[in-house]
Structure formats: structure tokens, C-alpha cells
Design a protein around this motif. Sequence first.
Motif, PDB file in Angstrom:
ATOM      1  N   TYR A  58      -3.874  -2.581  -5.920  1.00 47.37           N
ATOM      2  CA  TYR A  58      -3.247  -2.573  -4.605  1.00 47.37           C
ATOM      3  C   TYR A  58      -3.875  -1.528  -3.681  1.00 47.37           C
ATOM      4  CZ  TYR A  58      -0.635   1.683  -5.945  1.00 47.37           C
ATOM      5  OH  TYR A  58      -0.284   2.955  -6.337  1.00 47.37           O
ATOM      6  N   ALA A  59      -3.648  -1.752  -2.379  1.00 49.47           N
ATOM      7  CA  ALA A  59      -4.022  -0.802  -1.341  1.00 49.47           C
ATOM      8  C   ALA A  59      -2.808  -0.555  -0.453  1.00 49.47           C
ATOM      9  CB  ALA A  59      -5.185  -1.332  -0.521  1.00 49.47           C
ATOM     10  N   LEU A  60      -2.812   0.563   0.255  1.00 57.11           N
ATOM     11  CA  LEU A  60      -1.703   0.930   1.123  1.00 57.11           C
ATOM     12  C   LEU A  60      -2.196   1.135   2.551  1.00 57.11           C
ATOM     13  CD1 LEU A  60       0.101   3.583  -1.137  1.00 57.11           C
ATOM     14  CD2 LEU A  60       0.741   1.188  -0.809  1.00 57.11           C
ATOM     15  N   GLY A  61      -1.512   0.504   3.501  1.00 55.11           N
ATOM     16  CA  GLY A  61      -1.889   0.663   4.896  1.00 55.11           C
ATOM     17  C   GLY A  61      -0.931  -0.077   5.805  1.00 55.11           C
ATOM     18  N   ILE A  62      -1.115   0.099   7.107  1.00 49.63           N
ATOM     19  CA  ILE A  62      -0.275  -0.544   8.115  1.00 49.63           C
ATOM     20  C   ILE A  62      -1.128  -1.504   8.921  1.00 49.63           C
ATOM     21  CG2 ILE A  62       1.262  -0.188  10.090  1.00 49.63           C
ATOM     22  CD1 ILE A  62       1.726   2.678   9.007  1.00 49.63           C
ATOM     23  N   ILE A  94      -7.228   2.214   1.265  1.00 49.86           N
ATOM     24  CA  ILE A  94      -6.361   2.168   2.436  1.00 49.86           C
ATOM     25  C   ILE A  94      -6.498   0.787   3.087  1.00 49.86           C
ATOM     26  CG2 ILE A  94      -5.848   3.179   4.686  1.00 49.86           C
ATOM     27  CD1 ILE A  94      -5.322   5.117   2.458  1.00 49.86           C
ATOM     28  N   GLY A  95      -5.398   0.060   3.197  1.00 43.80           N
ATOM     29  CA  GLY A  95      -5.475  -1.256   3.815  1.00 43.80           C
ATOM     30  C   GLY A  95      -4.200  -2.052   3.638  1.00 43.80           C
ATOM     31  N   GLU A  96      -3.970  -3.002   4.432  1.00 44.27           N
ATOM     32  CA  GLU A  96      -4.870  -3.585   5.403  1.00 44.27           C
ATOM     33  C   GLU A  96      -4.682  -2.898   6.739  1.00 44.27           C
ATOM     34  OE1 GLU A  96      -5.726  -8.006   7.378  1.00 44.27           O
ATOM     35  OE2 GLU A  96      -4.302  -7.794   5.739  1.00 44.27           O
ATOM     36  N   ILE A  97      -5.772  -2.403   7.307  1.00 44.03           N
ATOM     37  CA  ILE A  97      -5.717  -1.713   8.589  1.00 44.03           C
ATOM     38  C   ILE A  97      -6.776  -2.315   9.517  1.00 44.03           C
ATOM     39  CG2 ILE A  97      -4.950   0.395   7.437  1.00 44.03           C
ATOM     40  CD1 ILE A  97      -7.744   1.578   7.941  1.00 44.03           C
ATOM     41  N   GLY A  98      -6.680  -1.993  10.792  1.00 48.99           N
ATOM     42  CA  GLY A  98      -7.689  -2.476  11.718  1.00 48.99           C
ATOM     43  C   GLY A  98      -7.125  -2.768  13.087  1.00 48.99           C
ATOM     44  N   LEU A  99      -7.746  -3.736  13.763  1.00 51.38           N
ATOM     45  CA  LEU A  99      -7.371  -4.108  15.122  1.00 51.38           C
ATOM     46  C   LEU A  99      -7.316  -5.613  15.244  1.00 51.38           C
ATOM     47  CD1 LEU A  99      -9.748  -1.649  17.046  1.00 51.38           C
ATOM     48  CD2 LEU A  99      -7.280  -1.364  16.683  1.00 51.38           C
ATOM     49  N   ASP A 100      -6.346  -6.104  16.018  1.00 51.47           N
ATOM     50  CA  ASP A 100      -6.215  -7.534  16.279  1.00 51.47           C
ATOM     51  C   ASP A 100      -6.060  -7.737  17.781  1.00 51.47           C
ATOM     52  OD1 ASP A 100      -5.126 -10.230  16.628  1.00 51.47           O
ATOM     53  OD2 ASP A 100      -4.873 -10.224  14.447  1.00 51.47           O
ATOM     54  N   PHE A 101      -7.129  -8.267  18.404  1.00 46.64           N
ATOM     55  CA  PHE A 101      -7.107  -8.534  19.837  1.00 46.64           C
ATOM     56  C   PHE A 101      -6.994 -10.026  20.115  1.00 46.64           C
ATOM     57  CE2 PHE A 101      -9.668  -4.390  20.379  1.00 46.64           C
ATOM     58  CZ  PHE A 101      -8.503  -3.647  20.310  1.00 46.64           C
ATOM     59  N   PHE A 102      -6.532 -10.775  19.110  1.00 52.13           N
ATOM     60  CA  PHE A 102      -6.298 -12.215  19.266  1.00 52.13           C
ATOM     61  C   PHE A 102      -4.833 -12.498  19.605  1.00 52.13           C
ATOM     62  CE2 PHE A 102      -5.007 -16.266  17.332  1.00 52.13           C
ATOM     63  CZ  PHE A 102      -5.815 -17.145  18.049  1.00 52.13           C
ATOM     64  N   VAL A 103      -3.930 -11.841  18.902  1.00 47.64           N
ATOM     65  CA  VAL A 103      -2.500 -12.081  19.099  1.00 47.64           C
ATOM     66  C   VAL A 103      -2.043 -11.426  20.396  1.00 47.64           C
ATOM     67  CG1 VAL A 103      -0.196 -11.666  18.177  1.00 47.64           C
ATOM     68  CG2 VAL A 103      -2.057 -12.296  16.639  1.00 47.64           C
ATOM     69  N   TRP A 113      -4.900   3.832  18.179  1.00 46.45           N
ATOM     70  CA  TRP A 113      -4.422   5.130  17.672  1.00 46.45           C
ATOM     71  C   TRP A 113      -4.015   5.019  16.209  1.00 46.45           C
ATOM     72  CZ3 TRP A 113       0.675   6.103  16.037  1.00 46.45           C
ATOM     73  CH2 TRP A 113       0.929   7.438  15.659  1.00 46.45           C
ATOM     74  N   LEU A 114      -3.228   3.997  15.885  1.00 51.93           N
ATOM     75  CA  LEU A 114      -2.744   3.825  14.516  1.00 51.93           C
ATOM     76  C   LEU A 114      -3.907   3.591  13.553  1.00 51.93           C
ATOM     77  CD1 LEU A 114      -0.063   3.563  12.859  1.00 51.93           C
ATOM     78  CD2 LEU A 114      -0.255   1.095  13.208  1.00 51.93           C
TER      79      LEU A 114
END
Length: 286
Positions: A58-62, A94-103, A113-114
Motif C-alpha cells: 500500500y501507499a498513503l496520500g491524498i 506516497i500516493g495517490e497524489i498529483g493534479l487533475d485539471f480535467f474535472v 499546494w496540497l
Amino acid sequence: MWIDTHCHLDAGEFDPDREQVADAAEAAGVRGIVVPAVAAWNFDTVRALAHRDARCVYALGIHPLCSPGAGQAELDTLRRQVAASMDDPRFVGIGEIGLDFFVAGLDAEHQTWLYAEQLKLAREFDLPVLLHVRKSQDQVGAQLRKLGIKRGIAHAFNGSHEQARRFVDQGMKLGFGGNVTFSRARQIRRLATELPLEALVLETDAPDIAPAWLSDDQFGEQHKARNTPAEVAGVARVMAELRGIDAQTLAQATWRNAVAALPRLAAFADTMAPALSGGHTTSTSP
């Protein structure tokens, strides 16, 4: 033997038959499943799943889709959980993290920032990252370079060849799953064919991104069918055909790549991936 480097096996879609789904994946040759968290509320869930099922880590993230309402308190919780998990061999990053500019409707500044704060945690604890990069390849990559993160996986990658090369040059592996199985996905299939083999890993993103043979239309635009980790075997068949290589070569390469991206997987290589030491690799038929 295959590894699914990105599977939300904890999702509610698997509540009726989770163990059977994992058994079916193992029968298809999938011996390892990486289960990333998406928010503080499922940190304990993914950890418990990994300890209950020896096939899982497992991984942990927001997740960026969970960024609304996620502030410093959630980051503090993540940091505590990461620190407490460092001695846990089933914790891989660390995951799943990142950016979503589709939704629509997500705050880009807050997402960024997050994401950056979670990259700082990865740097602090010397951990790899599992990245969400939907319509955000350049911005996600820029933060990686800014904060000096050089290990992890950009999952469900769907960018240009130049964007892909920048991720690879930064030390990232690129995850390919159900989308590569559609003949219409020409850009993704070109990347799967032309990028160095050492840059690629396999995934499903189950229960999402179902492959062509499970989709409810020929172009895969709906993806409403439930995807499962067993489908890594079919994704591997398509990938091997596209690259003109045999299944054993692909299995060994993608396992090595997964361990390079998530070094803590090395502790499970003997039990999860006997093919790396000369064992038998099962069929890639979907």
C-alpha cells in the motif's frame, strides 16, 4: 508473473467479492498489487487490506479529487501515518497524489499546494510517489523538478512524447493500463511502443479504466465495466504485441521497473515474482 502497480482494491465495487477478485488475479499471473490511498479516511483501510492479503502492498496520500476540504490537518494526519508506517514492509510510498485539471470545479491553486506539500513529505522520508497526472503533465512534472523528487510512477500516463521523456529523465516510470488496449488510443500506443522498455510499468487503476474487451463500446469512451487486477495479464499481452517482444521479457522488465520505482517491493520479489529468478510466467491472455 505480473504486478499491478496501481489498483484501488479497497474500493466499494469490490466489497462483495474482494478475495475472489484477488484470487482471480493470481490465477492470471498477477502476483503483486499496489493499493494507493486517496484520502485520510482510507489510510487505515488500505493498510489493513495489505496486511490481510499477502499479494498487496500500500501507499498513503491524498488524491487531487479529494483535495476539497483537505487542509493542514489532513496533511498532519498523513505525516503521522507515514512516520508510523516506515517500519512496515508493506508500505511502499506516497500516493495517490498529483493534479487533475480535467474535472471541473476543483481549485487549481489548492490542488497545487496540497500536491507540493505531499512531495515535501516524500522528500523528507525518502519515499517514491504514485502520481495522478490527468491534463496536468507539465504542472506535475514541474513540481517534481522543483522539489527534487526522482523516483516513482506517473500512473495512467497520457501525455506527449516530449512530456513522457521529461518524466523519464526525472526518474519516473510511466504506468500503462486499459487505455493502451484500444486501437483508437494512438498516442498512448505510440508511447507504449517507442519509449524505452525500462520506463514502463503495468497497471489497471481498477475498478476504473476497463480494457477494450470489457468496455461497453468499441472506442472505450464509457469505461463503465468494472475493471479488476486480473486484467493486467491482458494489458501485458497487448503491450508485448505492440513492442514485438515475448511475455517473459516483458514480465521481467516490468517487475524490475516496478522495483526501481518502488524499492520496498524488492523485499517481496521472491514471493511475488519468481519469474525474476527464472520461474515460470503464465499466459498473457485476457
